[in-house]
Scaffold this motif. Structure first.
Motif, PDB file in Angstrom:
ATOM      1  N   CYS A  53       0.820  -1.215   0.000  1.00 13.86           N
ATOM      2  CA  CYS A  53       0.000   0.000   0.000  1.00 13.86           C
ATOM      3  C   CYS A  53       0.856   1.269   0.000  1.00 13.86           C
ATOM      4  CB  CYS A  53      -0.921   0.013   1.207  1.00 13.86           C
ATOM      5  SG  CYS A  53      -2.158  -1.290   1.199  1.00 13.86           S
TER       6      CYS A  53
ATOM      7  N   GLU B 136       5.213   3.964   1.869  1.00 14.47           N
ATOM      8  CA  GLU B 136       4.673   2.611   1.728  1.00 14.47           C
ATOM      9  C   GLU B 136       4.823   1.857   3.047  1.00 14.47           C
ATOM     10  OE1 GLU B 136       5.870  -1.506  -0.585  1.00 14.47           O
ATOM     11  OE2 GLU B 136       5.826   0.337  -1.782  1.00 14.47           O
TER      12      GLU B 136
ATOM     13  N   ILE C 170      -7.064  -4.247   4.559  1.00 14.08           N
ATOM     14  CA  ILE C 170      -6.865  -3.071   3.700  1.00 14.08           C
ATOM     15  C   ILE C 170      -7.797  -1.945   4.137  1.00 14.08           C
ATOM     16  CG2 ILE C 170      -7.137  -2.153   1.356  1.00 14.08           C
ATOM     17  CD1 ILE C 170      -6.215  -4.930   0.342  1.00 14.08           C
TER      18      ILE C 170
ATOM     19  N   LYS D   5      -6.346   1.638   5.786  1.00 13.32           N
ATOM     20  CA  LYS D   5      -6.606   2.977   5.256  1.00 13.32           C
ATOM     21  C   LYS D   5      -7.224   3.880   6.319  1.00 13.32           C
ATOM     22  CE  LYS D   5      -8.324   3.018   1.001  1.00 13.32           C
ATOM     23  NZ  LYS D   5      -9.134   2.615  -0.173  1.00 13.32           N
TER      24      LYS D   5
ATOM     25  N   PHE E 178      -4.916   8.102  -0.535  1.00 14.94           N
ATOM     26  CA  PHE E 178      -4.652   6.942  -1.382  1.00 14.94           C
ATOM     27  C   PHE E 178      -5.083   7.215  -2.816  1.00 14.94           C
ATOM     28  CE2 PHE E 178      -4.820   5.415   2.942  1.00 14.94           C
ATOM     29  CZ  PHE E 178      -3.768   4.516   3.007  1.00 14.94           C
TER      30      PHE E 178
ATOM     31  N   MET F 172      -1.048  -0.132  -5.459  1.00 12.90           N
ATOM     32  CA  MET F 172      -1.246  -1.130  -4.422  1.00 12.90           C
ATOM     33  C   MET F 172      -1.038  -2.495  -5.074  1.00 12.90           C
ATOM     34  SD  MET F 172      -4.467  -1.973  -1.865  1.00 12.90           S
ATOM     35  CE  MET F 172      -5.288  -2.988  -3.085  1.00 12.90           C
TER      36      MET F 172
ATOM     37  N   ALA G 221      -4.822   1.803  -4.537  1.00 17.89           N
ATOM     38  CA  ALA G 221      -5.548   1.639  -3.270  1.00 17.89           C
ATOM     39  C   ALA G 221      -6.905   2.337  -3.249  1.00 17.89           C
ATOM     40  CB  ALA G 221      -4.689   2.132  -2.107  1.00 17.89           C
TER      41      ALA G 221
END
Length: 445
Positions: A132, A195, A210, A214, A230, A243, A340
């Motif tokens: 990510c 990252e 995920i 976030k 993102f 991603m 992402a």
């Protein structure tokens, strides 16, 4: 075996002085939603009796079908480390069900669970791990995000050049408090770009992580007076954020089914067929791996993002799939085009479904492309039958519109609602007059 029982959660809530529990779910575009309940209502929620108005969630149901129910996944229970230590806040990820208690066909989590069941019925367990990337930007006087950053760090730089090292540290410590196994973190290529990579795990857990990742990254960034985004390409002239998705299949006993120590490249027949399936369906599923108008501003030559539908066994980063060098139980494929902004449930569902289709139909993967495709001539690219990813959201919509396979994987409800929304998004974008157009044409014409 489940991590928590109903009794475990009720006990932890009491022992930890939890006052509020957020019941979380996602809409079809991957936006996290929730309803907060007090601990007094937790028993009702754990019995799947918490109702909400689905007509207010984009892409869900009509007004006359508004009543929906949240079914918490007990194993996703986590405390929010950033909330007060008295009157703590916890969360549960939920599946969405209809009033008759059947799964809601428009729930992205259900779509992924359905494809995971198909994989298991075929004797496979799907594993995935994301890489990510995100930007950290300053906010203005009113707290609104900008695209400004004072730092000029680049790939793998350290403090004090990397001015956000402590921010990433806080993010990682928060994520670890929430059960994440963080493998690495670093500054990325563009100023303000970062990252954080977390441990490879089973598909549904990866999608849940995920969404949690976030949320946590954005929350900790805000506590530092920054905005984490993102968005795939927030600034022109620098690398965008991707991603990359690492994927593999194991058998039901845990053996990696992509590995073959006797194979020329250490890859099994199943791995080649999985690769072939993804390559075959790549154009039609691009709208799921790259869902925004802005996603396609990242997918251009010169910025470390792939645009060609090919695979490489030697780490060629101009192809959409590469095979990382590790073999044995670590054998996997890396899909490099996603960003992402995806709905992780739907993105992983279509990737897995495409790979399984390749296995079911015993598709043959094309030859590995180990040369840099970016420097090939158009004639050579055509001679080697190398296709290209859609260049715009409009092209991705066209490929998706004709895709019966995507309709089958996603179901009629999500397929139709998603297509309608993306067609509207594309029309709105095409109607805009950009700053570039004004600067380029106003004086000349």
């Amino acid at each position: 075996m489940s991590k928590y029982s109903k009794e475990d959660i009720l006990r932890i809530v009491e022992e930890e002085d939890v006052e509020f529990i957020r019941l979380q779910f996602t809409d079809i575009f991957g936006m996290l939603k929730n309803v907060a309940i007090t601990k007094n209502m937790l028993g009702k929620a754990l019995d799947n009796r918490c109702m909400f108005d689905g007509s207010s969630i984009e892409g869900f149901v009509r007004n006359e079908e508004a009543d929906m129910y949240l079914h918490p996944d007990f194993d996703t229970f986590e405390l929010f480390p950033w909330r007060p230590q008295q009157g703590k806040v916890a969360r549960l990820m939920c599946d969405v069900h209809c009033p008759d208690q059947t799964p809601f066909m428009g729930d992205p989590r259900f779509v992924l669970k359905k494809v995971l069941k198909k994989a298991r019925d075929m004797g496979f367990v799907f594993h995935a791990g994301p890489e990510c990337e995100f930007f950290l930007f300053h906010t203005d006087e009113e707290g609104q995000p900008t695209t400004n950053t004072h730092e000029m760090a680049s790939y793998f730089d350290v403090a004090p050049i990397d001015q956000a090292e402590n921010v990433r540290r806080d993010m990682i410590m928060t994520l670890e408090d929430m059960g994440f196994m963080i493998e690495s973190s670093h500054h990325e290529i563009a100023p303000g770009q970062h990252e954080i990579d977390f441990q490879y795990t089973e598909g549904l857990a990866t999608a849940d992580q995920i969404m949690t990742f976030k949320m946590a990254v954005k929350t900790i960034a805000k506590r530092h007076g920054l905005h984490a985004t993102f968005m795939p390409k927030p600034k022109a002239g620098v690398n965008g954020s991707g991603m990359h998705l690492n994927m593999s299949l194991s058998d039901l006993k845990g053996k990696n089914m992509f590995e073959d120590s006797n194979g020329k490249l250490g890859l099994s027949k199943v791995a080649y067929q999985f690769i072939a399936g993804i390559l075959y369906h790549m154009e039609e599923m691009a709208i799921m791996t790259n869902p925004l108008v802005n996603s396609y501003k990242r997918l251009i030559p010169g910025y470390d993002a792939p645009i060609y539908i090919a695979w490489s066994a030697k780490g060629n980063r101009s192809s959409v799939i590469r095979i990382p060098s590790s073999r044995g139980e670590s054998t996997r494929i890396e899909l490099r085009c996603p960003d992402a902004s995806v709905n992780p449930y739907l993105a992983l569902a279509v990737c897995l479904a495409a790979g399984l289709d390749g296995i079911e139909k015993e598709m043959s993967a094309p030859e590995s492309v180990d040369d840099n495709i970016f420097v090939m001539s158009a004639d050579e690219i055509q001679k080697r039958s190398i296709r290209q990813l859609p260049e715009t959201l409009g092209e991705a919509i066209d490929a998706f519109r004709e895709a019966e396979f995507m309709k089958e994987v996603l179901g009629e409800h999500i397929y139709t609602k998603y297509l309608e929304a993306k067609e509207s998004e594309w029309r709105q974008f095409r109607a805009q007059v950009t700053d570039w157009e004004v600067e380029e044409y106003l004086y000349k014409y």
